[in-house]
Design a protein around this motif. Structure first.
Motif, PDB file in Angstrom:
ATOM      1  N   TRP A  64     -29.368  34.813  21.570  1.00  0.00           N
ATOM      2  CA  TRP A  64     -28.018  35.649  21.311  1.00  0.00           C
ATOM      3  C   TRP A  64     -27.635  34.704  20.195  1.00  0.00           C
ATOM      4  O   TRP A  64     -27.185  35.037  19.777  1.00  0.00           O
ATOM      5  N   ARG A  67     -29.449  35.974  16.626  1.00  0.00           N
ATOM      6  CA  ARG A  67     -29.410  36.838  16.626  1.00  0.00           C
ATOM      7  C   ARG A  67     -26.976  37.599  15.966  1.00  0.00           C
ATOM      8  O   ARG A  67     -27.218  37.442  15.335  1.00  0.00           O
ATOM      9  N   ARG A  68     -26.650  36.878  16.458  1.00  0.00           N
ATOM     10  CA  ARG A  68     -25.132  36.045  16.213  1.00  0.00           C
ATOM     11  C   ARG A  68     -24.878  35.842  14.631  1.00  0.00           C
ATOM     12  O   ARG A  68     -24.246  36.567  13.761  1.00  0.00           O
ATOM     13  N   ARG A  69     -25.653  35.163  14.555  1.00  0.00           N
ATOM     14  CA  ARG A  69     -25.812  33.774  13.366  1.00  0.00           C
ATOM     15  C   ARG A  69     -26.260  35.195  12.096  1.00  0.00           C
ATOM     16  O   ARG A  69     -25.608  34.689  11.182  1.00  0.00           O
ATOM     17  N   ARG A  70     -27.084  35.571  12.233  1.00  0.00           N
ATOM     18  CA  ARG A  70     -28.214  36.496  11.575  1.00  0.00           C
ATOM     19  C   ARG A  70     -27.429  37.452  10.748  1.00  0.00           C
ATOM     20  O   ARG A  70     -27.030  38.228  10.203  1.00  0.00           O
ATOM     21  N   LYS A  71     -26.334  38.730  12.149  1.00  0.00           N
ATOM     22  CA  LYS A  71     -25.707  39.668  11.649  1.00  0.00           C
ATOM     23  C   LYS A  71     -24.678  39.693  11.015  1.00  0.00           C
ATOM     24  O   LYS A  71     -23.849  39.578   9.950  1.00  0.00           O
ATOM     25  N   ARG A  72     -23.772  37.898  11.263  1.00  0.00           N
ATOM     26  CA  ARG A  72     -22.633  37.325  10.541  1.00  0.00           C
ATOM     27  C   ARG A  72     -23.239  36.811   8.917  1.00  0.00           C
ATOM     28  O   ARG A  72     -22.879  37.751   7.640  1.00  0.00           O
ATOM     29  N   TYR A  73     -24.714  36.549   9.253  1.00  0.00           N
ATOM     30  CA  TYR A  73     -24.891  36.440   7.198  1.00  0.00           C
ATOM     31  C   TYR A  73     -25.417  37.809   6.990  1.00  0.00           C
ATOM     32  O   TYR A  73     -25.249  38.035   5.646  1.00  0.00           O
ATOM     33  N   MET A  74     -26.116  39.137   7.112  1.00  0.00           N
ATOM     34  CA  MET A  74     -26.631  40.230   6.940  1.00  0.00           C
ATOM     35  C   MET A  74     -24.700  40.579   6.374  1.00  0.00           C
ATOM     36  O   MET A  74     -24.945  41.500   5.279  1.00  0.00           O
ATOM     37  N   ALA A  75     -23.964  40.825   7.190  1.00  0.00           N
ATOM     38  CA  ALA A  75     -22.570  41.291   7.340  1.00  0.00           C
ATOM     39  C   ALA A  75     -22.287  40.714   5.464  1.00  0.00           C
ATOM     40  O   ALA A  75     -21.849  41.784   4.908  1.00  0.00           O
TER      41      ALA A  75
END
Length: 172
Positions: A64, A67-75
């Protein structure tokens, strides 16, 4: 005749794996996805912070957090891109996913045909796994070989016959 059909199904199914893998490699290489187009985005972005290994004590929580860190980075990365860059990236992603589905479908059919060939000839079941992974390896190797030959051909490094490489000429 039944053996001929079993072999034809086996070979045809594996061609349905080799073809999409090769075509995907060709189309994705042709895609206008140059690294220098995205250099400014990479330079502006901070490195994705690593997740502490201690999170592995609770694997669902580790998943979790990562995944949260990757989503923020991708955004943040997408926000730093222009509309044209996002369009190029989306097109590349869509082509890759589409070819993945085609190749996976072919692989499933090829797996079934390989099983039927092994069953038809009453070969041992371990041979099924050898044939399946061997044919998959050949499909991938074919793509690598074809792509290398294409690069050599475009670069003008495509050598002539084997005898000419050894210094001999063929008779006219």
């Amino acid at each position: 005749m039944h053996s001929l059909i079993a072999w034809a199904g086996f070979l045809g199914a594996w061609l349905l794996v080799a073809g999409p893998i090769y075509q995907a490699a060709v189309e994705l290489r042709e895609q206008d996805l140059e690294e220098d187009q995205f250099a400014h985005v990479r330079d502006e972005m901070e490195q994705l912070p690593r997740v502490s290994p201690w999170w592995w004590l609770l694997p669902p929580a580790r998943y979790w957090v990562g995944r949260r860190r990757r989503k923020r980075y991708m955004a943040a990365a997408l926000a730093a891109m222009t509309v044209e860059q996002r369009d190029v990236l989306a097109t590349f992603k869509n082509k890759a996913v589409g070819w993945m589905f085609v190749g996976l479908g072919g692989a499933l059919i090829a797996t079934k045909e390989t099983w039927e060939l092994v069953e038809h000839h009453e070969w041992p079941h371990w041979l099924f796994w050898v044939l399946t992974f061997g044919m998959l390896w050949l499909c991938l190797l074919n793509t690598v070989w074809q792509m290398a030959n294409s690069r050599q051909f475009v670069a003008g490094e495509f050598s002539a016959s084997r005898s000419e490489r050894r210094g001999r000429r063929r008779p006219a």
